[in-house]
Write an enzyme that holds these catalytic residues in place. Sequence first.
Site, PDB file in Angstrom:
ATOM      1  N   HIS A 170       0.289 -11.927   1.933  1.00  0.00           N
ATOM      2  CA  HIS A 170      -0.692 -11.101   1.245  1.00  0.00           C
ATOM      3  C   HIS A 170      -1.181 -11.760  -0.048  1.00  0.00           C
ATOM      4  O   HIS A 170      -0.519 -11.707  -1.077  1.00  0.00           O
ATOM      5  CB  HIS A 170      -0.068  -9.730   0.949  1.00  0.00           C
ATOM      6  CG  HIS A 170      -1.043  -8.669   0.549  1.00  0.00           C
ATOM      7  ND1 HIS A 170      -0.692  -7.348   0.435  1.00  0.00           N
ATOM      8  CD2 HIS A 170      -2.367  -8.724   0.252  1.00  0.00           C
ATOM      9  CE1 HIS A 170      -1.745  -6.638   0.066  1.00  0.00           C
ATOM     10  NE2 HIS A 170      -2.774  -7.453  -0.058  1.00  0.00           N
ATOM     11  N   TYR A 224       0.824  -1.211   0.000  1.00  0.00           N
ATOM     12  CA  TYR A 224       0.000   0.000   0.000  1.00  0.00           C
ATOM     13  C   TYR A 224       0.865   1.271   0.000  1.00  0.00           C
ATOM     14  O   TYR A 224       0.682   2.165   0.830  1.00  0.00           O
ATOM     15  CB  TYR A 224      -0.937   0.034   1.205  1.00  0.00           C
ATOM     16  CG  TYR A 224      -1.903  -1.116   1.343  1.00  0.00           C
ATOM     17  CD1 TYR A 224      -2.194  -1.962   0.272  1.00  0.00           C
ATOM     18  CD2 TYR A 224      -2.549  -1.360   2.551  1.00  0.00           C
ATOM     19  CE1 TYR A 224      -3.080  -3.017   0.409  1.00  0.00           C
ATOM     20  CE2 TYR A 224      -3.444  -2.406   2.700  1.00  0.00           C
ATOM     21  CZ  TYR A 224      -3.697  -3.240   1.634  1.00  0.00           C
ATOM     22  OH  TYR A 224      -4.582  -4.286   1.784  1.00  0.00           O
TER      23      TYR A 224
END
Length: 341
Positions: free
Chosen positions: A106, A52
């Site tokens: 992830h 992110y």
Amino acid sequence: MVKVMLGSTGICVNKNGFGALPIQRISKAAAVSLVRRAYEGGMGFFDTARFYTDSEEKLGEAFEGMRDQVYLATKTMALTADEFWKDLETSLENLKTDYVDLYQFHNPPFCPKPGDSSGLYEAMLEAKAQGKVRHIGITNHRLQVAHEAIDSGLYETLQFPFCYLATERELELVEKCRKAHMGFLAMKGLSGGLLTNSGAAYAFLSQFEGVLPIWGIQREWELDEFLSYIDNPPKMTEEMKAVIEKDKAELGADFCRACGYCMPCPAGIEINTCARMSQLIRRSPSHLQLTPEVQAKMKKIEECKHCGACKKKCPFGLDTPALLEKNYKDYQEILAGKEIG
């Protein structure tokens, strides 16, 4: 105040997790102010990821000097042990801490396990032994990987899309995690913006033991809504049930969750926006979806190569090319001044 115990981790927080993906879109000053307000208002769990962009850095600045007062979760998309260590050290530096409360793989295309030749799980265990990781988790959009992670007994938490549009498949995952004493982090509680009644979303998720919603928050008014639920949590009333049933009937099961795992498209189509344009127009101010920029995005559908790559990569098994075709047809009819059913 409604609290949730995250499986066997010992992490007990308000049933309002802060999803820090959206704060990468705002300035550092605005993000730090927003995150601190979230903490002061009662939120205690903050979820970010190495992927992110600068989200970790913003959380690090927000919580510098008060590390022991919050739970920080982040993620790595590493596929090798070397990449894992690089990501972890970068995350620790960004977050201005020497440990992560929950470190998650992830959305890996497989379930990392000891002896699988990737070295990922072994690296995770070593990081935990060094005290750099407190708890081990995994996020995914693929049901097969999610089930494998639960069955393995190797993970303390699972993060998976879960909202009131859930099918029996997602409900099964939640129950399976509960029985396995695994915490369940519910991402996309508002289905990527398709759902607009946060009270109904909260009321639905509050029914499930061990489930911690991770709300993606970017604006002050969004934060205010969720903070208001700390002292006055919405209940599942008949009115709420009616909202949920109406949305289920309107959206059905075959809708794009906007997860983006079908991307990139060889033809340059922004699939995770275009494949749900009909719903976006119905559920948000339509003028936002009729700008020249959005029209140009939709026109790219005409260049579809019909290669089928997006359909093969969709973790929900959607017929993505058919969704694109339907949405483009609806969009053209809207531009022509017609109403769509």
